[in-house]
Design a protein around this motif. Sequence first.
Motif, PDB file in Angstrom:
ATOM      1  N   ALA A  33       0.834  -1.202   0.000  1.00  0.00           N
ATOM      2  CA  ALA A  33       0.000   0.000   0.000  1.00  0.00           C
ATOM      3  C   ALA A  33       0.872   1.257   0.000  1.00  0.00           C
ATOM      4  O   ALA A  33       0.621   2.206  -0.753  1.00  0.00           O
ATOM      5  CB  ALA A  33      -0.916  -0.009   1.225  1.00  0.00           C
ATOM      6  N   ALA A  34       1.937   1.243   0.820  1.00  0.00           N
ATOM      7  CA  ALA A  34       2.821   2.408   0.910  1.00  0.00           C
ATOM      8  C   ALA A  34       3.484   2.674  -0.438  1.00  0.00           C
ATOM      9  O   ALA A  34       3.561   3.826  -0.896  1.00  0.00           O
ATOM     10  CB  ALA A  34       3.881   2.180   1.984  1.00  0.00           C
ATOM     11  N   LEU A  35       3.943   1.598  -1.092  1.00  0.00           N
ATOM     12  CA  LEU A  35       4.608   1.760  -2.381  1.00  0.00           C
ATOM     13  C   LEU A  35       3.624   2.303  -3.421  1.00  0.00           C
ATOM     14  O   LEU A  35       3.958   3.201  -4.200  1.00  0.00           O
ATOM     15  CB  LEU A  35       5.196   0.416  -2.836  1.00  0.00           C
ATOM     16  N   ALA A  36       2.391   1.769  -3.400  1.00  0.00           N
ATOM     17  CA  ALA A  36       1.380   2.237  -4.356  1.00  0.00           C
ATOM     18  C   ALA A  36       1.086   3.717  -4.137  1.00  0.00           C
ATOM     19  O   ALA A  36       1.023   4.515  -5.093  1.00  0.00           O
ATOM     20  CB  ALA A  36       0.103   1.414  -4.208  1.00  0.00           C
ATOM     21  N   LEU A  37       0.931   4.112  -2.872  1.00  0.00           N
ATOM     22  CA  LEU A  37       0.667   5.520  -2.558  1.00  0.00           C
ATOM     23  C   LEU A  37       1.824   6.405  -3.020  1.00  0.00           C
ATOM     24  O   LEU A  37       1.623   7.489  -3.565  1.00  0.00           O
ATOM     25  CB  LEU A  37       0.472   5.685  -1.052  1.00  0.00           C
ATOM     26  N   ALA A  38       3.049   5.903  -2.791  1.00  0.00           N
ATOM     27  CA  ALA A  38       4.230   6.680  -3.170  1.00  0.00           C
ATOM     28  C   ALA A  38       4.272   6.875  -4.685  1.00  0.00           C
ATOM     29  O   ALA A  38       4.571   7.970  -5.172  1.00  0.00           O
ATOM     30  CB  ALA A  38       5.495   5.978  -2.687  1.00  0.00           C
ATOM     31  N   ILE A  39       3.971   5.806  -5.432  1.00  0.00           N
ATOM     32  CA  ILE A  39       3.980   5.917  -6.895  1.00  0.00           C
ATOM     33  C   ILE A  39       2.904   6.905  -7.340  1.00  0.00           C
ATOM     34  O   ILE A  39       3.137   7.755  -8.209  1.00  0.00           O
ATOM     35  CB  ILE A  39       3.773   4.527  -7.525  1.00  0.00           C
ATOM     36  N   ALA A  40       1.718   6.815  -6.695  1.00  0.00           N
ATOM     37  CA  ALA A  40       0.629   7.735  -7.052  1.00  0.00           C
ATOM     38  C   ALA A  40       1.050   9.183  -6.819  1.00  0.00           C
ATOM     39  O   ALA A  40       0.826  10.061  -7.664  1.00  0.00           O
ATOM     40  CB  ALA A  40      -0.617   7.396  -6.235  1.00  0.00           C
ATOM     41  N   LEU A  41       1.731   9.418  -5.682  1.00  0.00           N
ATOM     42  CA  LEU A  41       2.164  10.783  -5.357  1.00  0.00           C
ATOM     43  C   LEU A  41       3.200  11.271  -6.373  1.00  0.00           C
ATOM     44  O   LEU A  41       3.159  12.423  -6.824  1.00  0.00           O
ATOM     45  CB  LEU A  41       2.740  10.810  -3.941  1.00  0.00           C
ATOM     46  N   ALA A  42       4.131  10.376  -6.737  1.00  0.00           N
ATOM     47  CA  ALA A  42       5.163  10.746  -7.709  1.00  0.00           C
ATOM     48  C   ALA A  42       4.520  11.085  -9.053  1.00  0.00           C
ATOM     49  O   ALA A  42       4.932  12.028  -9.735  1.00  0.00           O
ATOM     50  CB  ALA A  42       6.176   9.617  -7.868  1.00  0.00           C
ATOM     51  N   LEU A  43       3.493  10.327  -9.434  1.00  0.00           N
ATOM     52  CA  LEU A  43       2.797  10.605 -10.694  1.00  0.00           C
ATOM     53  C   LEU A  43       2.071  11.943 -10.605  1.00  0.00           C
ATOM     54  O   LEU A  43       2.102  12.749 -11.548  1.00  0.00           O
ATOM     55  CB  LEU A  43       1.796   9.484 -11.014  1.00  0.00           C
ATOM     56  N   ALA A  44       1.427  12.188  -9.449  1.00  0.00           N
ATOM     57  CA  ALA A  44       0.697  13.446  -9.277  1.00  0.00           C
ATOM     58  C   ALA A  44       1.651  14.636  -9.357  1.00  0.00           C
ATOM     59  O   ALA A  44       1.282  15.710  -9.833  1.00  0.00           O
ATOM     60  CB  ALA A  44      -0.041  13.442  -7.943  1.00  0.00           C
ATOM     61  N   ALA A  45       2.892  14.434  -8.892  1.00  0.00           N
ATOM     62  CA  ALA A  45       3.866  15.530  -8.925  1.00  0.00           C
ATOM     63  C   ALA A  45       4.476  15.681 -10.318  1.00  0.00           C
ATOM     64  O   ALA A  45       5.182  16.651 -10.580  1.00  0.00           O
ATOM     65  CB  ALA A  45       4.972  15.282  -7.903  1.00  0.00           C
ATOM     66  N   GLY A  46       4.210  14.736 -11.204  1.00  0.00           N
ATOM     67  CA  GLY A  46       4.747  14.806 -12.566  1.00  0.00           C
ATOM     68  C   GLY A  46       6.265  14.876 -12.590  1.00  0.00           C
ATOM     69  O   GLY A  46       6.846  15.677 -13.321  1.00  0.00           O
ATOM     70  N   LEU A  47       6.907  14.033 -11.772  1.00  0.00           N
ATOM     71  CA  LEU A  47       8.374  14.072 -11.714  1.00  0.00           C
ATOM     72  C   LEU A  47       8.951  13.635 -13.060  1.00  0.00           C
ATOM     73  O   LEU A  47       8.452  12.691 -13.675  1.00  0.00           O
ATOM     74  CB  LEU A  47       8.875  13.140 -10.615  1.00  0.00           C
ATOM     75  N   PRO A  48      10.009  14.294 -13.526  1.00  0.00           N
ATOM     76  CA  PRO A  48      10.621  13.907 -14.805  1.00  0.00           C
ATOM     77  C   PRO A  48      11.226  12.510 -14.715  1.00  0.00           C
ATOM     78  O   PRO A  48      11.937  12.190 -13.758  1.00  0.00           O
ATOM     79  CB  PRO A  48      11.706  14.970 -15.010  1.00  0.00           C
TER      80      PRO A  48
END
Lengths: 253, 208
Positions: free
Chosen positions: A43-58
């Motif tokens: 769950a933590a990893l999924a949330l982290a990936i979602a946050l990274a996507l939301a931030a639009g990291l290059p």
Amino acid sequence: MVCETYFSGNSVVHRLDPRAKLVAAVAFSAVVATSYRTPVLIAALALAIALALAAGLPAGPLWRRLAAVNAFVLLAAALLPFSTPGAPLVWVGSVPYTVEGLVLGARIAAKTNAIVLVVTALLSTVEITRLGHAMSHLRLPSKLIHLMLMTVRYVDLLHHEYHRLATAMKVRGFRPRATLHTYRSLGNLVGMLLVRSFDRSQRIVAAMKCRGFNGRFYVLDHFRFAARDAVFAVLTVLVTAGLLVGEYAWPIR
Amino acid sequence: MHLPDSVLSAPVLVGGAALAAGGVALGLRRMDIDRVPQVAVLASALFVASLVHVPVPPTSAHLVLNGLAGAVLGWSVFPAMLIALLLQAILYGHGGLAGLGVNTVTMALPGVIVWQLFRGGMVRSPSRPAVFAFGALAGGLAVAMAIGLTALALLASGREYRTVALTAVVAHLPVMAVEAVVTGFVVTFVRKVRPELLGARCGFGQPA
């Protein structure tokens, strides 16, 4: 060049209040680092990936960063099965290579990547000076913040200074080898860098005093805690509470 | 040489954070406000210098320089190290924030210890070989203690980590030797050129 890694952008995550982001990053880091149960880590990893996507990291820089972090994780994951007790998967000589060790390695990989993604998404999207100001609003010791802001200011400059010295050595034919001469030359290089920094710092103090420095550091950034920050704060509390419940209070093992 | 917080157990993380908080508080209390820019600039220089790649047969490694940091910063090495690690976490994504305390202690505490042990030798020895020897001892021992504390933090987090800890210790033995030699040369150079950087009143061949 040393400080290449501020990820600029204009996503929702970028626009959040830095104070909220800092607190959230610390909370997530602490909770995930001390969690062990597989569903919680997924769950933590999924949330982290979602946050990274939301931030639009290059993708490129983010990928390089993850690759560097995962080098250590891979080493640990490869060695852990030798020393973790459990059911042997294969025998290497007389030493069992256990399934449990591999599972532990996978957990560490999930944790590490989740934490790095969240720290990157939340903190690498704030200019470091603004982060310093956020820390000052959070009542961290002012000398510590002062130290951080000045360090950030001079790292890049001294990196150039280092390159000037290194280039000067190179054009004089210096090639690093495993010899005493190399170690002496590199020692002198580091020594010279320290001496120049020391002299520079004395000029800086003198210049600051000339301008009336009295030990106070004025914070010019004042943040406005907007509605989206409130939403983010509530989400942070829910997520960390959810992860904690999953780790310690969930009835089904 | 720092550990990601994901491998450390909760008691180790909390213990490390508490020790680091104490060290940082002490460092900040002893750091005069006028000294802040100096510590910041020297810390940046050490940060840059620790990126220097040094040949360590059969490969190359980067310097650790926590012993040298102790020698020039004293107790301020605690806040300086915390900042350096925080910046590494933010700028390069080296691990999370929960492990900052443990990593600050493993790096800064050896710096303070070698500073206490060898300050007198580095500052007062009249001859170059003696200063080199004290500098080398400071540099080598600081790395040895740092890797020892790191291994200890791993072992305290779980017995499964013993092979990882052992590998880390063995891998750092050549680094330790090279670090000792380089630190010896740095300290000799600094003592000759800017003795006050080490807290000394004079270089070589001058009346004390």
